[in-house]
Each structure stands twice: as C-alpha cells, then as structure tokens.
Design an enzyme around this catalytic site. Structure first.
Site, short mmCIF file in Angstrom:
data_model
loop_
_atom_site.label_atom_id
_atom_site.label_comp_id
_atom_site.label_asym_id
_atom_site.label_seq_id
_atom_site.Cartn_x
_atom_site.Cartn_y
_atom_site.Cartn_z
NE ARG A 131 -4.20 -1.89 1.56
CZ ARG A 131 -4.33 -2.93 2.37
NH1 ARG A 131 -3.60 -3.02 3.46
NH2 ARG A 131 -5.20 -3.89 2.10
CE LYS B 236 1.38 13.65 -15.43
NZ LYS B 236 1.31 14.11 -16.82
N1 GLY Z 1 5.81 14.82 -17.96
C1 GLY Z 1 4.70 15.65 -17.74
C2 GLY Z 1 4.28 15.73 -16.31
O1 GLY Z 1 4.96 15.24 -15.45
O2 GLY Z 1 3.25 16.27 -16.02
#
Ligand code: GLY
Length: 360
Positions: free
Chosen positions: A120, A142
């Site tokens: 988790r 991301k």
């Molecule tokens: N590579 C684009 C972003 O991290 O939003």
C-alpha cells in the site's frame, strides 16, 4: 550543488542537482545507516554505474538489494512490475523499505508505480540518468506502466522523497538519448518561457556538445518550471496539462509503432510539430513562430514527420484513449505564441487531419 524544493506540504522534497553528488554528506536522505532499500535499474545503466552507487550506498551502511531490468520502453509492463514485487517479497522488504530508481523515464516510472502499490505504498528516491528524466520525468510523481492499448495507462501519482540529479551521468549518455531529452526542454520553452526559447536557439550547439555549464543551466531551468507547475496542480486538473504539449500525438505514435521503436522525445518532437501546425491552421500561431519551432527541432536532429504508414484512424483511435479526454472530447495543448500555450478541446477533425498531413 543546487537544491530546488518541490513544496507539497508533508510530501515536499528536494531536487538535488550537481556533479560528484554522491560525495555530499547525507545525499541519500531520508535514508539513514541500517535502512533497507531496493535499487531498480536496467542492464545498460547497471554496467556503467552500479558499482559506483553500490560503493556510496555501502559507505552509508544502507542494506541494498538490486533488480536489473532489460533496457527499453518495452520493459515498462505488468510482467516487470510483478517481477519487482516478487523480488521485494523474496528479499523480505517491509513497509519501511525504500525503492531507488536509477535510470531513465522507464525505470523511474515503473519503480515509482511499484513504490505506490507495494504494501500500500513505500518511499522511493529518483536518481535519473538520462537528460529527459533529469529535466522532466523524475519530478512530479507521475508513475506508470504501459498497456498494449495505450502508453502510461496504468499508474498513480506518488511523489518521490528525493530526486538526485547527478550531472556526471550525462558523460556516458548516448547521443540519441540526449537529443530525445532536448525535445522536452524545447517543450518547456514553447509553453512557458520565450526568453528560454531564445536562449536555446543561441545555445543549442553547446548543449549538443555536452557543455556542462549550459546543460546544468538547462536542467535547473526546466526543474524550476516543473516545480512551479507541480506545486500549482499536482494531479493534473489544470495547468499541469500544459506539460503535455506534443504528447497526445507522441503517445499515439509510440503506441502505434510498438513501445521503444522510437524514443519518447522523438515522438514528442513530432507531436510538437503537429501541435504547432494545428495552431497555425487555426490562425493562432504565426507561421514565423511555427517555423522557429520546427527549425529548432531540426537543428537538434529531432524528427518533425510522423511514421510514413501511420494513417489518420491510427492517430484518432489513440487520441480517444488519451488521459486528457473528458466527456469523449479530445483536448490538445496548442502553442499560441512562443512562451504561451492553451488547452483546447473543440478542434475539428479536418484541422487535425491537415496538421498531420503537413507532418508526413
Ligand atoms: N511529464 C509531464 C508531467 O509530469 O506532467
């Protein structure tokens, strides 16, 4: 060394940028002596840099295990994710472990994704080794793996606890990887900073020759822009969408060709050219500025033409799976001048077809 803070409340962290960076005391913070870690890398980076980082981690008395994946975008899949999880379980890594991503965008994305789901969620540190990941992919949390039907379709937002940008890694970077990274740098300049675009036009030859001062300026500039945008819009509901200039077209190309056939930056460069053409056709971007963009991409050695055999339906079917689609509407980032871009959703198919045609 320069430290840039990404301020996100209790998930804040520093981007540490410099040469000989592992000599700096406590550079692996928040790791401390006795901590357990799993370093994920690929076979190419491991050959060049594993023993070097192993030396510094041992010196700091970190108990480190290693996962070495095959190089390339094709590795960023469910199988590799499962493999990393299995290794963590086999080596008895608990919730207090830290994953370390040593590599480019592929290694960073998959390691971050595993960190976000293992038991988790555990800590992870980004140590980007490519220009592209140093200026963009390693910052902002991301994380993802690819699905056969779409790039980065499985993922999460999971911030690293630290980003360590070791400028020494650029000395072993293949030229095509450097060029691919420059596509993202040009993206930042087109979207946010016309002065930086002018600077790139003047200095691009130095960057291509790996002039450390210029490269270092470039990395710091991009990290500062990225920090600002991630702080404003961590989960991409607004301004962070602008960082996707060229990516709707680019991801369509990468998915169509098969992952890893083109480098990410190459596909993004064509996407930037197609976005510039779209904006020009809409009467927003002047032909003069569009040509400046295309010329800079050419000078770097980046492509501005899509794959020869890729038909419109292959672009459109991928556009509809783009993460920016809302209520079935494609949303594109379009430059309106150098230094300014908008998010636009009402583009007629014939305009898109003409823009793609101009880049064939
Ligand atoms: N590579 C684009 C972003 O991290 O939003």
């Amino acid at each position: 060394m320069e430290k840039i803070e990404v301020f996100l409340g209790n998930r804040s962290y520093f981007i540490n940028i410099g040469s000989s960076i592992f000599e700096i005391e406590n550079i692996f913070f928040p790791l401390k002596p006795g901590d357990q870690a799993m370093l994920v890398t690929n076979n190419i980076v491991a050959n060049m840099w594993k023993s070097n980082i192993n030396y510094y981690l041992n010196k700091m008395e970190i108990k480190v295990d290693y996962v070495i994946l095959p190089d390339g975008e094709v590795t960023k899949n469910v199988g590799s994710m499962e493999y990393i999880v299995s290794e963590l379980l086999k080596k008895l890594h608990g919730r207090d472990t830290t994953l370390i991503a040593l590599g480019g965008g592929v290694v960073g994305d998959i390691t971050g994704f595993v960190a976000s789901i293992y038991q988790r969620g555990v800590r992870f540190i980004q140590i980007p080794t490519t220009f592209l990941s140093q200026v963009d992919a390693s910052i902002g949390g991301k994380t993802s793996i690819n699905h056969i039907l779409g790039k980065n379709m499985i993922g999460s937002f999971w911030q690293p606890v630290s980003v360590i940008v070791n400028l020494d890694y650029l000395s072993t970077l293949p030229k095509d990887q450097l060029i691919s990274g420059i596509a993202e740098v040009i993206k930042y300049a087109i979207v946010f900073d016309s002065m930086f675009f002018n600077w790139l036009e003047e200095n691009i030859d130095f960057i291509l020759k790996l002039d450390v001062k210029k490269i270092s300026y470039c990395i710091k500039k991009c990290c500062k822009i990225k920090k600002m945008i991630v702080e404003q819009d961590e989960r991409e509901n607004g301004s962070r969408i602008l960082l996707n200039l060229g990516h709707t077209f680019g991801h369509a190309i990468e998915t169509y060709l098969g992952y890893g056939i083109w480098l990410h930056g190459e596909a993004v460069a064509v996407g930037i050219a197609m976005s510039a053409e779209t904006s020009c056709l809409l009467g927003w971007l002047s032909t003069f500025e569009k040509n400046r963009i295309i010329n800079l991409l050419h000078r770097v050695g980046l492509p501005t033409k899509g794959p020869k055999n890729m038909d419109f339906s292959s672009y459109f079917s991928n556009f509809l799976r783009d993460k920016k689609v809302t209520s079935g509407m494609i949303r594109l980032v379009l430059p309106v001048s150098i230094g300014k871009a908008v998010i636009y959703s009402n583009i007629k198919d014939d305009i898109l077809i003409s823009a793609i045609n101009r880049c064939r």
